[in-house]
Design a protein around this motif. Structure first.
Motif, PDB file in Angstrom:
ATOM      1  N   UNK A 166      22.795 -23.436  -7.257  1.00 17.07           N
ATOM      2  CA  UNK A 166      21.948 -23.684  -8.432  1.00 17.07           C
ATOM      3  C   UNK A 166      22.097 -25.146  -8.859  1.00 17.07           C
ATOM      4  N   UNK A 167      20.967 -25.846  -9.061  1.00 14.71           N
ATOM      5  CA  UNK A 167      21.072 -27.262  -9.475  1.00 14.71           C
ATOM      6  C   UNK A 167      21.709 -27.392 -10.866  1.00 14.71           C
ATOM      7  N   UNK A 168      22.596 -28.374 -10.997  1.00 14.67           N
ATOM      8  CA  UNK A 168      23.296 -28.638 -12.266  1.00 14.67           C
ATOM      9  C   UNK A 168      22.699 -29.900 -12.882  1.00 14.67           C
ATOM     10  N   UNK A 169      22.380 -29.826 -14.169  1.00 17.93           N
ATOM     11  CA  UNK A 169      21.748 -30.971 -14.836  1.00 17.93           C
ATOM     12  C   UNK A 169      22.727 -31.695 -15.748  1.00 17.93           C
ATOM     13  N   UNK A 170      22.587 -33.012 -15.786  1.00 20.89           N
ATOM     14  CA  UNK A 170      23.419 -33.834 -16.689  1.00 20.89           C
ATOM     15  C   UNK A 170      23.117 -33.449 -18.132  1.00 20.89           C
ATOM     16  N   UNK A 171      24.157 -33.313 -18.956  1.00 17.77           N
ATOM     17  CA  UNK A 171      23.963 -32.897 -20.349  1.00 17.77           C
ATOM     18  C   UNK A 171      23.376 -34.018 -21.215  1.00 17.77           C
ATOM     19  N   UNK A 172      23.510 -35.265 -20.737  1.00 15.26           N
ATOM     20  CA  UNK A 172      22.893 -36.377 -21.460  1.00 15.26           C
ATOM     21  C   UNK A 172      22.945 -37.653 -20.606  1.00 15.26           C
ATOM     22  N   UNK A 173      22.380 -38.713 -21.130  1.00  7.80           N
ATOM     23  CA  UNK A 173      22.351 -39.989 -20.403  1.00  7.80           C
ATOM     24  C   UNK A 173      23.761 -40.556 -20.273  1.00  7.80           C
ATOM     25  N   UNK A 199      32.860 -47.543 -24.785  1.00  3.18           N
ATOM     26  CA  UNK A 199      31.670 -48.382 -24.745  1.00  3.18           C
ATOM     27  C   UNK A 199      30.702 -47.859 -25.780  1.00  3.18           C
ATOM     28  N   UNK A 200      29.591 -48.522 -25.892  1.00  2.00           N
ATOM     29  CA  UNK A 200      28.608 -48.057 -26.863  1.00  2.00           C
ATOM     30  C   UNK A 200      27.940 -46.791 -26.336  1.00  2.00           C
ATOM     31  N   UNK A 201      27.541 -45.902 -27.225  1.00  2.00           N
ATOM     32  CA  UNK A 201      26.860 -44.680 -26.789  1.00  2.00           C
ATOM     33  C   UNK A 201      25.618 -45.023 -25.961  1.00  2.00           C
ATOM     34  N   UNK A 202      25.438 -44.299 -24.866  1.00  2.00           N
ATOM     35  CA  UNK A 202      24.323 -44.591 -23.953  1.00  2.00           C
ATOM     36  C   UNK A 202      23.175 -43.602 -24.128  1.00  2.00           C
ATOM     37  N   UNK A 203      23.353 -42.627 -25.004  1.00  2.00           N
ATOM     38  CA  UNK A 203      22.315 -41.595 -25.129  1.00  2.00           C
ATOM     39  C   UNK A 203      21.526 -41.759 -26.417  1.00  2.00           C
ATOM     40  N   UNK A 204      20.290 -41.246 -26.396  1.00  2.00           N
ATOM     41  CA  UNK A 204      19.428 -41.355 -27.578  1.00  2.00           C
ATOM     42  C   UNK A 204      18.807 -40.010 -27.931  1.00  2.00           C
ATOM     43  N   UNK A 205      19.134 -38.975 -27.149  1.00  2.00           N
ATOM     44  CA  UNK A 205      18.554 -37.652 -27.403  1.00  2.00           C
ATOM     45  C   UNK A 205      19.689 -36.642 -27.546  1.00  2.00           C
ATOM     46  N   UNK A 206      19.397 -35.485 -28.132  1.00  2.00           N
ATOM     47  CA  UNK A 206      20.441 -34.463 -28.261  1.00  2.00           C
ATOM     48  C   UNK A 206      20.970 -34.020 -26.892  1.00  2.00           C
ATOM     49  N   UNK A 207      22.186 -33.530 -26.865  1.00  2.00           N
ATOM     50  CA  UNK A 207      22.774 -33.008 -25.631  1.00  2.00           C
ATOM     51  C   UNK A 207      22.056 -31.713 -25.240  1.00  2.00           C
ATOM     52  N   UNK A 208      22.006 -31.456 -23.937  1.00  2.00           N
ATOM     53  CA  UNK A 208      21.302 -30.271 -23.436  1.00  2.00           C
ATOM     54  C   UNK A 208      22.206 -29.520 -22.461  1.00  2.00           C
ATOM     55  N   UNK A 209      22.017 -28.220 -22.366  1.00  2.00           N
ATOM     56  CA  UNK A 209      22.847 -27.385 -21.496  1.00  2.00           C
ATOM     57  C   UNK A 209      22.621 -27.766 -20.032  1.00  2.00           C
TER      58      UNK A 209
END
Ligand code: ZN
Length: 392
Positions: A301-308, A254-264
């Motif tokens: 420990x809470x885990x965060x999504x690396x991107x949208x 699909x088309x990319x859904x993110x607009x910001x850099x990836x994060x840890x």
């Protein structure tokens, strides 16, 4: 006079003066959405688009305050301003009711252009500027960068994948637009030792380029000492269904859904060398690669999504344990293993940094940690190649 007023109005709206936008060559829903601070979804909703496909000449609106454009693209033929010059047709001979086959010579079939092999990492194909990485290593994520007026029409594939242990080798790929540059993400499968071959086609021109592979010293195989209970999960009857689920999800495009850099995903850093490590799960058993990076962290420990993206898998599974898989579009996905608690549901939209679950030691795991994978069209790439970057 009336006619004149009408055609002037048409012209103005076609030129975008009325606020609407006419799709130009090279436009994609993704780059138009980006340019107007919208998501692809918002743009689709605003224009009642049934799919991500747009056509040249199609009218789009970028805000609710504008009138809804006509649903179908077909540019209304205007006598005053023809959308396209009429194509030259077979001249109608004088009073020939059924003209025989076109008297004009049929255009000779375009010969298949020879494939040109280029060296270097910067060249043009059919007027499109191509930038490639100068060299790669196994497990790398990378981008084929394309710019120029026809960049969006380029077709890219990786013929060197034929015969490799990859899903859908040599798949024909079309680039995604981002910030004036079009690109195709690539991956170097773990275990690969031969150069990456990229084939780029623009119009009738086809160019192949070779990206050399960095030599790597043989790393020692790490024998994992799994406890009995954990080792038993390797033969869990639910493993096949779990693998099938993940493999199906890797087919998403699909088309990319993110607009910001990836994060840890965590504030801790991954164990050095954990990605791509060769290891055996069973004493004397086959050598396998470790497809993720392992992050040490306390239970819970809470885990965060690396991107949208969109959650496509969320639940407890025998091997991966508490698993979340996020499809970021563009053939890119992230997977989070061994969670004690999964806090999202399949279908849920996720934004970068949103908590998706908690660190645990479920599945094939010998202590609390997060196993993170970032995959390109189903193949594991080094997560470090993505962090703080929009594309690798
Ligand atoms: Zn791991």
């Amino acid at each position: 006079m009336k006619v004149l007023t009408f055609s002037l109005a048409f012209l103005l709206s076609a030129l975008g003066v009325a606020g609407a936008y006419t799709v130009q060559k090279g436009d994609t829903l993704y780059n138009l959405a980006r340019a107007n601070n919208l998501t692809v979804e918002e743009l689709r909703r605003l224009n009642n688009l049934p799919s991500d496909t747009i056509e040249i000449g199609q009218i789009l609106r970028f805000s609710e305050s504008e009138p809804l454009p006509p649903p179908i693209i077909k540019p209304a033929p205007s006598p005053a301003v023809p959308a396209e010059p009429p194509k030259a047709e077979v001249p109608s001979g004088p009073a020939s009711p059924t003209p025989p086959k076109a008297p004009t010579k049929a255009a000779p079939k375009p010969k298949t252009a020879p494939i040109v092999v280029r060296s270097g990492s910067n060249f043009t194909v059919g007027g499109v500027q191509v930038i490639l990485p100068e060299e790669l290593g196994m497990g790398d994520a990378f981008s084929v960068r394309l710019s120029g007026i026809d960049a969006s029409s380029a077709q890219v594939r990786f013929p060197s994948e034929i015969g490799e242990d990859v899903r859908m080798p040599n798949e024909m790929l079309t680039p995604f637009g981002a910030a004036g540059v079009y690109l195709v993400p690539g991956r170097v499968v773990l275990g690969k030792t031969t150069p990456v071959i990229v084939e780029i086609k623009v119009g009738t021109e086809v160019v192949r380029a070779v990206i050399p592979l960095r030599a790597v010293g043989k790393s020692a195989v790490v024998p994992l000492q799994l406890s009995k209970g954990v080792a038993a999960k390797l033969t869990d009857p639910g493993k096949a269904a779990e693998d099938a689920l993940v493999n199906t999800a890797y087919e998403r495009r699909g088309l990319p859904l993110w607009t910001k850099p990836f994060a840890a995903p965590l504030s801790s850093t991954a164990f050095a060398g954990s990605f791509g490590q060769s290891r055996t799960y069973v004493k004397g058993g086959p050598v396998d690669y470790h497809y993720g990076a392992d992050y040490p962290a306390k239970l819970g420990t809470p885990i965060k999504a690396v991107n949208d993206g969109t959650v496509v898998i969320a639940g407890m599974y025998p091997v991966r344990g508490g698993l979340v898989m996020i499809d970021h579009g563009g053939g890119v996905s992230s997977l989070y293993f061994h969670q004690s608690k999964v806090r999202v549901k399949p279908g849920q939209k996720i934004t970068r940094g949103e908590v998706i679950g908690e660190v645990g030691t479920t599945g094939i795991s010998e202590g609390p940690h997060l196993h993170l994978e970032i995959r390109v069209r189903g193949e594991a790439t080094d997560p470090a190649d993505w962090f703080n970057r929009l594309w690798p």
